[in-house]
Design a protein around this motif. Structure first.
Motif, short mmCIF file in Angstrom:
data_model
loop_
_atom_site.label_atom_id
_atom_site.label_comp_id
_atom_site.label_asym_id
_atom_site.label_seq_id
_atom_site.Cartn_x
_atom_site.Cartn_y
_atom_site.Cartn_z
N TYR A 86 0.83 -1.20 0.00
CA TYR A 86 0.00 0.00 0.00
C TYR A 86 0.87 1.25 0.00
O TYR A 86 0.62 2.20 -0.77
CB TYR A 86 -0.92 -0.01 1.22
CG TYR A 86 -1.68 1.27 1.42
CD1 TYR A 86 -2.79 1.57 0.63
CD2 TYR A 86 -1.30 2.19 2.40
CE1 TYR A 86 -3.50 2.76 0.82
CE2 TYR A 86 -2.00 3.37 2.59
CZ TYR A 86 -3.10 3.64 1.80
OH TYR A 86 -3.78 4.81 1.97
N ALA A 89 2.50 1.75 -3.28
CA ALA A 89 1.48 1.84 -4.33
C ALA A 89 1.63 0.76 -5.39
O ALA A 89 1.22 0.94 -6.53
CB ALA A 89 1.49 3.23 -4.98
N SER A 121 -9.60 -1.66 -3.55
CA SER A 121 -10.66 -0.72 -3.90
C SER A 121 -10.40 0.68 -3.35
O SER A 121 -10.87 1.68 -3.91
CB SER A 121 -12.02 -1.23 -3.39
OG SER A 121 -12.05 -1.26 -1.98
N GLU A 122 -9.65 0.77 -2.25
CA GLU A 122 -9.34 2.06 -1.65
C GLU A 122 -8.39 2.88 -2.51
O GLU A 122 -8.46 4.11 -2.55
CB GLU A 122 -8.72 1.86 -0.27
CG GLU A 122 -9.71 1.47 0.81
CD GLU A 122 -10.65 2.60 1.15
OE1 GLU A 122 -10.17 3.67 1.57
OE2 GLU A 122 -11.86 2.41 0.97
N GLY A 123 -7.48 2.21 -3.20
CA GLY A 123 -6.46 2.92 -3.96
C GLY A 123 -5.35 3.43 -3.06
O GLY A 123 -5.49 3.44 -1.83
N ARG A 172 -0.15 8.07 -9.87
CA ARG A 172 -0.27 8.50 -8.48
C ARG A 172 -1.12 9.75 -8.32
O ARG A 172 -1.84 9.88 -7.33
CB ARG A 172 1.11 8.71 -7.86
CG ARG A 172 1.91 7.44 -7.63
CD ARG A 172 1.15 6.39 -6.81
NE ARG A 172 0.59 6.90 -5.59
CZ ARG A 172 1.23 7.01 -4.43
NH1 ARG A 172 2.49 6.63 -4.35
NH2 ARG A 172 0.62 7.48 -3.35
N ARG A 175 -4.52 8.68 -8.14
CA ARG A 175 -4.76 7.67 -7.09
C ARG A 175 -5.02 6.29 -7.67
O ARG A 175 -5.96 5.58 -7.29
CB ARG A 175 -5.90 8.09 -6.17
CG ARG A 175 -5.59 9.32 -5.33
CD ARG A 175 -6.52 9.42 -4.15
NE ARG A 175 -6.34 8.29 -3.21
CZ ARG A 175 -7.16 8.04 -2.19
NH1 ARG A 175 -8.21 8.82 -1.98
NH2 ARG A 175 -6.94 7.02 -1.40
N ARG A 176 -4.14 5.90 -8.60
CA ARG A 176 -4.22 4.57 -9.19
C ARG A 176 -2.97 3.79 -8.81
O ARG A 176 -1.88 4.34 -8.64
CB ARG A 176 -4.34 4.66 -10.72
CG ARG A 176 -5.49 5.49 -11.19
CD ARG A 176 -6.83 5.00 -10.65
NE ARG A 176 -7.23 3.76 -11.27
CZ ARG A 176 -8.13 3.67 -12.25
NH1 ARG A 176 -8.71 4.77 -12.71
NH2 ARG A 176 -8.46 2.51 -12.77
N TRP A 177 -3.15 2.48 -8.71
CA TRP A 177 -2.03 1.61 -8.37
C TRP A 177 -1.00 1.58 -9.48
O TRP A 177 -1.34 1.65 -10.66
CB TRP A 177 -2.52 0.19 -8.10
CG TRP A 177 -3.45 0.08 -6.94
CD1 TRP A 177 -4.79 -0.22 -6.98
CD2 TRP A 177 -3.14 0.26 -5.56
NE1 TRP A 177 -5.32 -0.22 -5.72
CE2 TRP A 177 -4.33 0.06 -4.82
CE3 TRP A 177 -1.97 0.57 -4.87
CZ2 TRP A 177 -4.38 0.16 -3.43
CZ3 TRP A 177 -2.01 0.68 -3.48
CH2 TRP A 177 -3.21 0.48 -2.78
N SER A 187 -1.18 -1.10 -15.81
CA SER A 187 -1.74 -0.11 -14.89
C SER A 187 -2.22 1.12 -15.63
O SER A 187 -3.29 1.68 -15.30
CB SER A 187 -0.68 0.29 -13.85
OG SER A 187 -0.29 -0.82 -13.07
N TYR A 191 -6.12 2.50 -16.03
CA TYR A 191 -6.50 3.88 -15.73
C TYR A 191 -7.21 4.52 -16.91
O TYR A 191 -8.32 5.08 -16.77
CB TYR A 191 -5.26 4.68 -15.35
CG TYR A 191 -5.41 6.16 -15.52
CD1 TYR A 191 -6.35 6.89 -14.78
CD2 TYR A 191 -4.64 6.86 -16.46
CE1 TYR A 191 -6.51 8.25 -14.98
CE2 TYR A 191 -4.79 8.22 -16.64
CZ TYR A 191 -5.73 8.91 -15.90
OH TYR A 191 -5.89 10.26 -16.09
#
Length: 239
Positions: A86, A89, A121-123, A172, A175-177, A187, A191
């Motif tokens: 987390y 990221a 799901s939180e990102g 980032r 707010r994407r992984w 990724s 997005y």
């Protein structure tokens, strides 16, 4: 390349956990084979949970003609990796757990999968303005080097640096992984597929034809919403 006759991934994974990890509480098969993205060089990614352990470990081996990577956790150690993933990221373990096919379960997998899915799901954390400005500065620095460089060998590596910095910035700030290697493209596509295609095309045009304009335009378009290139007035660590 000679085709290898071997067990199907699920069958092989079941045999491996029965042979090597019979005392485990639970096991999951993850990775490309469960996403239907496997190639001839794909391996088996297996996550093991063992209540007898006090810490985690990773090991790789070849069995049943498969390359196998195993990630072995206690019933609590996986949470440290969830937290670490987390913070950086890059949710490698949460993604494996969330997508994994259950091979064995003594009643613990549902709750662990729920933790993984909640985290995904939180990102990742939102970048503060200070971090965005620092990233803008270093992207600007790399972009200036790229524009001014006339040495083909050097500009190839500058382009690589720009690709890494810019992909991180885009993901980032939204707010994407993030990911590494092939997961960078995945990724970006997750997005915004149209943006990802533009990004890849700009890099491809440079690598094939030494065409820089596409990369420069792409980077400037990305930075525009955050104040554009940053050099004048930037300070880091000044009291």
């Amino acid at each position: 390349m000679e085709k290898i006759n071997r067990l199907a991934p699920l069958d092989a994974a079941h045999k491996i956990i029965n042979n090597r990890y019979p005392a485990s509480e639970a096991a999951l098969l993850a990775g490309s084979v469960v996403r239907a993205e496997a190639t001839e060089t794909s391996d088996l990614d297996i996550v093991i949970f063992d209540k007898a352990l006090t810490s985690s470990y990773r090991e790789s081996f070849i069995e049943l003609d498969w390359k196998v990577e195993v990630f072995v956790h206690s019933l609590t150690s996986y949470r440290e990796f969830f937290q670490s993933d987390y913070e950086r990221a890059r949710p490698s373990l949460p993604r494996m757990v969330a997508e994994g096919i259950v091979l064995k379960d003594n009643g613990i997998i549902d709750s662990i999968k729920e933790e993984a899915n909640h985290l995904l799901s939180e990102g990742p954390e939102e970048w503060p303005t200070e971090t965005i400005d620092i990233k803008r500065y270093f992207i600007t620095d790399a972009l200036d080097d790229f524009i001014g460089c006339t040495n083909r060998a050097e500009e190839i590596f500058i382009a690589n640096t720009l690709a890494e910095l810019v992909s991180e910035f885009v993901l980032r700030t939204n707010r994407r992984w993030m990911g590494a290697s092939k997961w960078v493209v995945r990724s970006l596509k997750d997005y915004d597929e149209e943006f990802a295609d533009r990004f890849v095309e700009a890099l491809d045009m440079f690598y094939k034809y030494c065409e820089k304009d596409g990369i420069v335009k792409l980077v400037d378009d990305i930075l525009e919403s955050y104040g554009g290139r940053l050099f004048e007035g930037f300070s880091l660590g000044k009291n």
